[in-house]
Design an enzyme around this catalytic site. Structure first.
Site, PDB file in Angstrom:
ATOM      1  N   HIS A   1      40.073  50.007  58.101  1.00 43.18           N
ATOM      2  CA  HIS A   1      40.876  48.914  58.352  1.00 43.18           C
ATOM      3  C   HIS A   1      42.404  49.191  58.902  1.00 43.18           C
ATOM      4  O   HIS A   1      42.957  49.896  58.249  1.00 43.18           O
ATOM      5  CB  HIS A   1      40.894  47.745  57.331  1.00 43.18           C
ATOM      6  CG  HIS A   1      41.218  46.472  57.825  1.00 43.18           C
ATOM      7  ND1 HIS A   1      42.282  45.957  58.107  1.00 43.18           N
ATOM      8  CD2 HIS A   1      40.420  45.512  58.532  1.00 43.18           C
ATOM      9  CE1 HIS A   1      42.289  44.732  58.663  1.00 43.18           C
ATOM     10  NE2 HIS A   1      41.002  44.581  58.721  1.00 43.18           N
TER      11      HIS A   1
ATOM     12  N   ASP B   1      32.705  43.885  57.063  1.00 40.11           N
ATOM     13  CA  ASP B   1      31.347  44.223  57.927  1.00 40.11           C
ATOM     14  C   ASP B   1      30.309  45.123  57.337  1.00 40.11           C
ATOM     15  O   ASP B   1      29.099  45.055  57.702  1.00 40.11           O
ATOM     16  CB  ASP B   1      31.758  44.725  59.422  1.00 40.11           C
ATOM     17  CG  ASP B   1      32.582  43.697  60.083  1.00 40.11           C
ATOM     18  OD1 ASP B   1      32.356  42.746  59.878  1.00 40.11           O
ATOM     19  OD2 ASP B   1      33.591  44.047  60.584  1.00 40.11           O
TER      20      ASP B   1
HETATM   21  N1  CMC Z   1      35.165  56.745  60.168  1.00 37.87           N
HETATM   22  C1  CMC Z   1      35.686  57.875  60.345  1.00 37.87           C
HETATM   23  N2  CMC Z   1      37.284  58.020  60.484  1.00 37.87           N
HETATM   24  C2  CMC Z   1      37.861  56.923  60.749  1.00 37.87           C
HETATM   25  C3  CMC Z   1      37.269  55.877  60.751  1.00 37.87           C
HETATM   26  C4  CMC Z   1      35.779  55.549  60.242  1.00 37.87           C
HETATM   27  N3  CMC Z   1      35.283  54.502  60.291  1.00 37.87           N
HETATM   28  N4  CMC Z   1      38.231  54.894  61.004  1.00 37.87           N
HETATM   29  C5  CMC Z   1      39.299  55.614  60.922  1.00 37.87           C
HETATM   30  N5  CMC Z   1      39.208  56.954  60.943  1.00 37.87           N
HETATM   31  C6  CMC Z   1      39.996  58.244  61.066  1.00 37.87           C
HETATM   32  C7  CMC Z   1      40.526  58.040  62.539  1.00 37.87           C
HETATM   33  O1  CMC Z   1      39.902  59.283  63.043  1.00 37.87           O
HETATM   34  C8  CMC Z   1      41.938  58.570  62.399  1.00 37.87           C
HETATM   35  O2  CMC Z   1      41.888  60.117  61.794  1.00 37.87           O
HETATM   36  P1  CMC Z   1      43.089  61.063  62.334  1.00 37.87           P
HETATM   37  O3  CMC Z   1      44.304  60.462  61.737  1.00 37.87           O
HETATM   38  O4  CMC Z   1      42.876  62.257  61.729  1.00 37.87           O
HETATM   39  O5  CMC Z   1      43.177  61.238  63.794  1.00 37.87           O
HETATM   40  C9  CMC Z   1      42.404  57.974  61.029  1.00 37.87           C
HETATM   41  O6  CMC Z   1      41.072  57.576  60.401  1.00 37.87           O
HETATM   42  C10 CMC Z   1      43.186  56.670  61.289  1.00 37.87           C
HETATM   43  O7  CMC Z   1      42.287  55.978  62.279  1.00 37.87           O
HETATM   44  P2  CMC Z   1      42.739  54.678  63.424  1.00 37.87           P
HETATM   45  O8  CMC Z   1      41.870  54.637  64.538  1.00 37.87           O
HETATM   46  O9  CMC Z   1      44.192  55.529  64.021  1.00 37.87           O
HETATM   47  O10 CMC Z   1      43.041  53.590  62.811  1.00 37.87           O
HETATM   48  P3  CMC Z   1      43.154  52.058  63.354  1.00 37.87           P
HETATM   49  O11 CMC Z   1      43.907  51.341  62.437  1.00 37.87           O
HETATM   50  O12 CMC Z   1      43.439  52.236  64.585  1.00 37.87           O
HETATM   51  O13 CMC Z   1      41.482  51.680  63.347  1.00 37.87           O
HETATM   52  C11 CMC Z   1      39.512  50.548  62.758  1.00 37.87           C
HETATM   53  C12 CMC Z   1      41.123  50.692  62.420  1.00 37.87           C
HETATM   54  C13 CMC Z   1      39.077  49.447  61.977  1.00 37.87           C
HETATM   55  C14 CMC Z   1      39.243  50.295  63.977  1.00 37.87           C
HETATM   56  C15 CMC Z   1      38.926  51.900  62.349  1.00 37.87           C
HETATM   57  O14 CMC Z   1      39.014  52.022  60.945  1.00 37.87           O
HETATM   58  C16 CMC Z   1      37.477  51.867  62.715  1.00 37.87           C
HETATM   59  O15 CMC Z   1      37.047  52.266  63.726  1.00 37.87           O
HETATM   60  N6  CMC Z   1      36.428  51.588  61.879  1.00 37.87           N
HETATM   61  C17 CMC Z   1      35.155  51.352  62.069  1.00 37.87           C
HETATM   62  C18 CMC Z   1      34.741  50.248  62.745  1.00 37.87           C
HETATM   63  C19 CMC Z   1      34.893  48.862  61.695  1.00 37.87           C
HETATM   64  O16 CMC Z   1      34.246  48.868  60.733  1.00 37.87           O
HETATM   65  N7  CMC Z   1      35.478  47.962  62.299  1.00 37.87           N
HETATM   66  C20 CMC Z   1      35.784  46.602  61.404  1.00 37.87           C
HETATM   67  C21 CMC Z   1      37.014  46.535  60.970  1.00 37.87           C
HETATM   68  S1  CMC Z   1      37.212  45.048  59.683  1.00 37.87           S
HETATM   69  C22 CMC Z   1      36.669  43.710  60.334  1.00 37.87           C
HETATM   70  C23 CMC Z   1      37.150  43.170  61.652  1.00 37.87           C
HETATM   71  O17 CMC Z   1      38.389  43.541  62.030  1.00 37.87           O
HETATM   72  O18 CMC Z   1      36.437  42.754  62.661  1.00 37.87           O
END
Ligand code: CMC
Length: 431
Positions: free
Chosen positions: A308, A366
């Protein structure tokens, strides 16, 4: 938002600029850069808004480090266990919990708006049967502005209120109709003798040929799912609604924009993507393979339902959702469902893996909502529409707040331009 008397000093080419620091009721201080461009001729650069507050708000507060979520000062745990969805809607919209009389009046108003214009039934029929219900919802909600002309004038407070009530009341009807249409069953009209959640379940699962009784425990679980998704401050879809509204667009167009943004798998679409991922994993022995893929920098795969932007400790909604999942699965006698076994094991393995611990990746809301919805009999394609109908009140409350803000301006971000400088046009024969 109070002035703190503190300032931040920015030095550019030896020249100092004082930037005021504003203090919120809760959360980190905010550097006010509104006059920065006018004074210093520079922009700030923050793709993804990781360090930018785009507005002020009094609706929802999240402490991502502590894993806290509050609506109008009430904790999500209290609201999920002691309140109910329509009361939370009132709280989000009007800022205070209702008295008994206010609640009765609000419930009656919402209940009286649940039917949609009969002509809209024909509009549904224009969609292919295999349309994703989210596609249908984006179209139908956008089209509400063609059916409800008397509540599209955003400068009229009464029209704004009527649009709010219509959207909260009709969204379950629209979501259920999108579902019924996709499976080729007749639409089921809303029943005003049922509560909000029970009525939605009835519209989804009843058929005209026989009586359908809604299980009160399932209705309560549905109500809790709605409550847990009701608002989440300035997330992607809410910011989309605010940006759309900043141009003066009508409420139905703005909410359709929010639904479109919510659909993406990084946001509300994650509940569908998560369940599809659990099905793809299939059996517990394949979990290590998927964990390895999630950690592989060269593989775009992510564990859906994990991580998140704001929560870095736990998602408080996920804790309540997990309790609800246990209750519902026990009631339905599906505790030993293989999908659930995979989910439980995946959660255990990921939570003890150094990669996930170091990156602070925890199961989010989720991860569990899909498991409950699947057990209740919803197809995965309905998971995100259910999120959309629950979040409508949050979008509407934020939209209402923005329109009442005397500082409101059209949202117009700037850019760091990295393209070509001015160059001369070359006629096609000379290229
Ligand atoms: N699985 C594996 N690695 C992950 C994941 C994951 N689900 N989420 C983040 N990471 C890693 C990512 O690769 C990155 O690594 P590095 O720093 O080495 O490059 C690090 O963690 C930070 O990730 P980010 O993409 O910079 O983080 P963000 O804040 O931009 O993204 C997120 C947040 C929710 C989009 C992301 O965690 C994600 O894609 N999760 C899976 C989708 C998901 O479950 N979304 C629902 C969110 S909650 C409800 C809603 O908002 O609707």
């Amino acid at each position: 938002m109070a002035d703190t008397n503190k300032t931040a000093k920015l030095t550019i080419d030896g020249k100092d600029y004082e930037l005021p620091i504003l203090s919120p009721t809760s959360g980190p201080d905010v550097i006010d850069i509104r006059k920065l461009y006018a004074q210093a001729g520079v922009f700030t650069y923050d793709p993804g808004f990781t360090s930018t507050a785009a507005c002020d708000s009094t609706i929802t507060y999240i402490d991502g480090d502590k894993g806290e979520l509050q609506h109008r000062g009430y904790s999500i745990e209290d609201l999920a266990s002691k309140s109910h969805y329509l009361e939370v809607c009132y709280l989000l919209l009007y800022g205070e919990l209702p008295t008994r009389a206010e609640m009765e009046k609000f419930e009656t108003t919402i209940t009286r708006h649940t039917m949609i214009h009969e002509q809209m039934h024909y509009f549904f029929r224009g969609f292919r049967r295999d349309s994703h219900p989210m596609a249908t919802m984006v179209g139908v909600v956008g089209a509400m502005s063609a059916f409800y002309h008397d509540s599209t004038d955003v400068s009229d407070e009464r029209q704004r209120e009527v649009a709010s009530h219509r959207l909260i009341a009709k969204m379950p009807t629209i979501a259920a109709m999108a579902y019924k249409y996709s499976i080729g069953q007749p639409f089921v009209y809303p029943r005003n003798d049922l509560d909000y959640a029970a009525n939605f379940i009835h519209m989804c699962f009843a058929v005209p040929a026989e009586e359908y009784k809604v299980d009160p425990i399932l209705a309560r679980a549905m109500d809790r799912i709605f409550t847990l998704h009701a608002d989440h401050e300035q997330n992607a879809s809410t910011s989309t609604v605010r940006l759309a509204s900043s141009s003066g667009a009508n409420p139905f167009a703005c909410i359709a924009a929010g639904i479109a943004c919510l659909w993406g798998p990084a946001h509300g679409g994650a509940n569908q993507a998560c369940l599809e991922m659990l099905k793809e994993i299939g059996t517990v022995d394949r979990i290590p393979e998927f964990i390895a893929r999630a950690k592989d920098k060269n593989d775009p795969f992510r564990l859906m339902g994990f991580g998140h932007r704001v929560y870095k400790n736990m998602d408080p909604r996920a804790i309540v959702m997990k309790e609800s999942a246990d209750e519902v699965l026990e009631l339905l006698g599906v505790e030993n469902n293989p999908l659930l076994q995979v989910a439980k094991e995946l959660e255990k393995i990921a939570l003890s893996d150094p990669y996930f611990i170091e990156k602070k990746l925890f199961p989010n809301v989720d991860f569990y909502s899909g498991i409950i919805l699947e057990a209740m009999g919803f197809p995965t394609s309905m998971f995100t529409p259910i999120f959309a109908l629950s979040r409508t009140v949050g979008w509407i409350s934020q939209w209402k707040e923005q329109l009442g803000d005397p500082q409101m301006k059209i949202g117009r971000p700037r850019q760091l331009f990295l393209g070509e400088k001015l160059r001369e046009y070359v006629p096609v024969d000379e290229r």
